[in-house]
Structure formats: structure tokens, C-alpha cells
Design a protein around this motif. Structure first.
Motif: not given
Length: 88
Positions: A66-88
Motif C-alpha cells: 500500500g505504501a509503495v503503490t500510493i507513494g509512487v502514484v502520488f509521488g509522480v503526480l506531486l513531481l509533475l505539479v512541482m515541475y509545472v508550478a511557478p516558484e514563489d
């Protein structure tokens, strides 16, 4: 920068820190639910992590799954959001 702007920023939490905290909480929640599922449900079948790595149907095995599956799925989404989000 004036003192009122500094005082306003002092009480704010950076958005990335909040998102990472939520991410860590969801991964921990998935692990806890895996443990509970492994304890409560009888006669479970073995699962395969990403269809490749067999995981035994024990409480620890299901927590890892459960931890690895959720971690990878949400981790990829989180990295994509951090990549496209502007820096503060």
C-alpha cells in the motif's frame, strides 16, 4: 520590505511543505490500512507489486504494498505539479 509584510509572512507555511506533509500522511495512512487489512481479513491472496514483485499477504507485506503503490502514484503526480508550478 516593511515590517508589516515581514510579520504577515512569519505566520504563513510554504505551500510545498503542506503538500509534502499531506503526501507523507497519505503514504503512512496506506501503510496503516495495509496492516489493518492484513490482520482483519482471512485467506488473502498474494499480490504483485507493479505486477512484477510478489508480496506475501501478511500485515507487513500489505503495508509495504500500500505504501509503495500510493507513494509512487502520488509521488509522480506531486513531481509533475512541482515541475509545472511557478516558484514563489
Amino acid at each position: 520590505m516593511n515590517e508589516s509584510a515581514v510579520a504577515e509572512d512569519a505566520g504563513r507555511v510554504p505551500g510545498r511543505r503542506v503538500v509534502v506533509a499531506i503526501y507523507a500522511g497519505l503514504v503512512a495512512f496506506a501503510a496503516v490500512m495495509g496492516i489493518i487489512l492484513g490482520i482483519v481479513v482471512e485467506d488473502l491472496q498474494s499480490v504483485a507489486l507493479f505486477g512484477l514483485i510478489p508480496i506475501p499477504p501478511t500485515p507487513i507485506g500489505l503495508a509495504v504494498y500500500g505504501a509503495v503503490t500510493i507513494g509512487v502514484v502520488f509521488g509522480v503526480l506531486l513531481l509533475l505539479v512541482m515541475y509545472v508550478a511557478p516558484e514563489d
